[in-house]
Design an enzyme around this catalytic site. Structure first.
Site, PDB file in Angstrom:
ATOM      1  N   ASP A  69       0.854  -1.182   0.000  1.00 14.54           N
ATOM      2  CA  ASP A  69       0.000   0.000   0.000  1.00 14.54           C
ATOM      3  C   ASP A  69       0.895   1.240   0.000  1.00 14.54           C
ATOM      4  O   ASP A  69       1.574   1.525   0.991  1.00 14.54           O
ATOM      5  CB  ASP A  69      -0.888  -0.031   1.242  1.00 14.54           C
ATOM      6  N   HIS A  70       0.886   1.976  -1.097  1.00 19.72           N
ATOM      7  CA  HIS A  70       1.778   3.133  -1.234  1.00 19.72           C
ATOM      8  C   HIS A  70       1.360   4.303  -0.338  1.00 19.72           C
ATOM      9  O   HIS A  70       2.119   5.264  -0.167  1.00 19.72           O
ATOM     10  CB  HIS A  70       1.824   3.587  -2.689  1.00 19.72           C
ATOM     11  N   ARG A  71       0.181   4.238   0.244  1.00 19.96           N
ATOM     12  CA  ARG A  71      -0.215   5.268   1.204  1.00 19.96           C
ATOM     13  C   ARG A  71       0.542   5.088   2.515  1.00 19.96           C
ATOM     14  O   ARG A  71       0.767   6.048   3.255  1.00 19.96           O
ATOM     15  CB  ARG A  71      -1.719   5.190   1.491  1.00 19.96           C
ATOM     16  N   ALA A 113       3.571   2.950   2.914  1.00 21.26           N
ATOM     17  CA  ALA A 113       5.022   2.771   2.792  1.00 21.26           C
ATOM     18  C   ALA A 113       5.505   3.220   1.420  1.00 21.26           C
ATOM     19  O   ALA A 113       4.713   3.361   0.478  1.00 21.26           O
ATOM     20  CB  ALA A 113       5.389   1.307   3.033  1.00 21.26           C
TER      21      ALA A 113
END
Length: 407
Positions: free
Chosen positions: A376-378, A380
């Site tokens: 999840d780029h939100r 990490a």
């Protein structure tokens, strides 16, 4: 009158879809007899009768999704019927004996034979129903007596079909063929809903990498020679848990409503498992507290139960991170979808023999496994993901390091 309601089959369950009724109005049922199949967000479950009685009313139609606490059907219990039945007992016995001269007093007629439930997974029953097959007519090839999909298909192949005489056949009309249909419901629909929510909620990023499995392969061979057979996934999960402890941001859940990231203290590893009933995710709970051997035993037991359709709700709950071992299927790469609301998922792909350069600059044959780690780029960033997979790879490439990390 007893109301059979949809109850909470698993933690957090709020609703379920009625898939199939196993009884009809007027049927006499016994205690623990399965009444209805219900699809939750994780599994197909059978609701059983808490008592003996007669089905008086079916309230919810097949295909409807209802909330927990909704009455599905009603049963007139034997306690209500007992008063009327007691006075008729002697008369009934006399009638049965006259109608069946071979039945002596004190013996039970065929009508009193206890309810018999054919062993089969709900999905197997569905295949039988879709093909108008009475599952009781199918022979079970498994020694346990459980009927499988293969048994159903073998039964289908053995059926005789009449062949229309050539002279009576009508010419085919182009572009008018009716397409085959597969009902979009049950586990397939639940998987679709969860995957859609994950993909449209989480900005997915996939990092690909390679892991040199050569030393681990040698270690497994040594253990096998010593009489210890341990699967590769057990080592991978142990290395994964150690890496998650070093990078707790991936053993986390984003709580958007309260603007916080929850770093989980438990390490419950979900095992994505392909079954006849669809994709199920049994969970190795507290994997950080278990030895490689214990993890190996858990994975084997959970996988077997998933395939047999015997998983209990608690065995599919509370995962904090999920792995997908698709290498044995021949996969070489993928961009998986995260098991919402988790932060990451790692997929292990095919291990192949190929030339590599060792520490002495010699070309040798090594065992190389590819992996894809989606996160999840939100929560990490890419650099953290690379550091995480590097840590994981180092433990697998030098498996003796795992010994240093044992609790």
């Amino acid at each position: 009158m007893l109301e059979i309601k949809l109850h909470d089959i698993g933690e957090g369950m709020t609703e379920g879809e009625v898939i199939h009724y196993l009884v009809k109005v007027g049927d006499t049922v016994t205690t623990d007899q399965p009444l209805v199949e219900v699809q939750t967000d994780k599994m197909v479950a059978e609701l059983t009768s808490p008592c003996a009685g007669i089905v008086k009313e079916i309230r919810i139609e097949v295909g409807e999704t209802v909330k927990v606490g909704t009455s599905l059907l009603s049963i007139e219990t034997n306690e209500v019927l007992a008063i009327g039945q007691k006075s008729q007992t002697e008369t009934k016995q006399s009638i049965e004996e006259n109608a069946n001269p071979t039945i002596k007093a004190g013996e039970k007629s065929s009508a009193s034979i206890p309810f018999h439930r054919v062993l089969a997974a709900p999905y197997t029953r569905k295949i039988a129903r879709d093909n108008n097959i009475n599952i009781e007519d199918v022979h079970a090839s498994d020694p346990s007596g459980r009927i499988t999909e293969d048994d159903i298909f073998r039964f289908l192949e053995g059926k005789k079909f009449t062949i229309e005489p050539i002279a009576d056949r009508k010419p085919a009309v182009a572009d008018q063929a009716i397409p085959d249909e597969i009902p979009f419901r049950g586990i397939r629909k639940k998987i679709a809903e969860k995957m859609t929510k994950s993909l449209f909620t989480i900005p997915h990023v996939t990092h690909f990498d390679e892991v040199n499995m050569t030393n681990l392969v040698k270690l497994r061979e040594q253990l096998k020679t010593a009489g210890e057979s341990v699967s590769v996934p057990a080592f991978l999960i142990k290395a994964l848990v150690i890496s998650l402890k070093d990078f707790p941001i991936f053993n986390a859940e984003l709580d958007e409503e309260n603007n916080r990231i929850l770093l989980k203290k438990n390490y419950h590893i979900g095992i994505a498992t392909n079954t006849d009933n669809g994709l199920l995710v049994p969970v190795v709970h507290d994997a950080d507290k278990k030895s490689i051997k214990e993890i190996n035993e858990d994975v084997k037991a959970l996988t077997a139960k998933a395939i047999a359709g015997k998983l209990q709700p608690f065995e599919m709950q509370n995962s904090t991170f999920t792995v997908s071992n698709v290498g044995p299927l021949g996969s070489t790469g993928a961009t998986p979808i995260i098991n919402y609301p988790e932060t990451g998922l790692i997929a292990f792909h095919k291990t192949k023999k190929q030339p590599i350069v060792n520490e002495h600059d010699e070309i040798v044959i090594g065992h190389i496994m590819t992996l894809s780690f989606v996160f999840d780029h939100r929560v990490a960033d890419g650099a953290t993901a690379v550091a995480f997979t590097n840590r994981f790879a180092s433990l697998i490439e030098q498996p003796h390091k795992l010994m240093m990390e044992m609790v």
